[in-house]
Motif scaffolding. Sequence first.
Motif: not given
Length: 263
Positions: A12, A14, A19, A21, A40-47
């Motif tokens: 990404y 910005m 970034i 991801a 952890p949060s921000g580790s790319g799971k949703s991506t």
Amino acid sequence: MLIRLKDVTKVYRMGVERIHALDGLTLDVTQNEYVAVMGPSGSGKSTLMNVIGCLDRPTSGSYELGGRPTTDMGAAALARVRNERIGFVFQSYELLPRFNALKNVELPLIYSKTAWWARRRLCHQVLERVGLSDRVKHRPNQLSGGEKQRVAIARALINNPAILLADEPTGNLDSRTSQEILGLFDQLHQEGQTIVIVTHEASVAVHARRVIRMRDGRVYSDLPIEEDPISQMQTAPEPPAPGGQGTEGPRRSQSRAQEEKSS
Ligand code: ADP
Ligand code: MG
């Protein structure tokens, strides 16, 4: 192989910052697997879920879904694959507030050529499958959190998807309701549904058969549930009863009962 990701990156921009991801992620998932993705949060799971679900394209690397490369597909082809082969469930349900449960579930059929009465019958069937036959006419604000998530699951199942993707599906639910929803996932998995679920919680992940852990956009651990440290935490045996031999009795009689059943 149902899902085959090879050296996938997602970058990404910005402003001037880039970034990563996903940063060179390789992953295979076969049919009828039940996979938990942790990290952890921000580790790319949703991506990762968005890439698997064809909501987003990788920046580089390849993604094959059911043996077909998706990387060269145009937007329309990708949307069709998403609609026909992927069921998505989100933490925040993402239901349309003005539509009742039935209409929400019917939504993905909008492009299908199925007759309206056949669509209706299908919606009733899938709502029954998730235990909501008596909530068909309710709108989202007339439903509990657990019921809303059941509607979302019914909507995800309506096209009989190859993969059910769930991104923290119990994140907004209390622990009892969470376990009910997970019971539903267990049932779907037993019926042959392939499931990939993102979660922070060990009590959720233990329902899966395989645990993938992510960090900085990569997979750093990928183990059958029995070998992942959380399974020891969650399924640790009860401490033995005082007297030592106390726990032997019931276990022995249980195995005898099993022998009787199989003979
Ligand atoms: P997770 O789901 O594990 O919390 P995400 O996949 O949402 O992680 O995000 C991974 C990284 O990518 C984070 O640093 C996040 O800030 C960034 N990111 C996610 N989506 C976008 C986007 N649309 N634009 C810019 N950065 C994003
Ligand atoms: Mg996320």
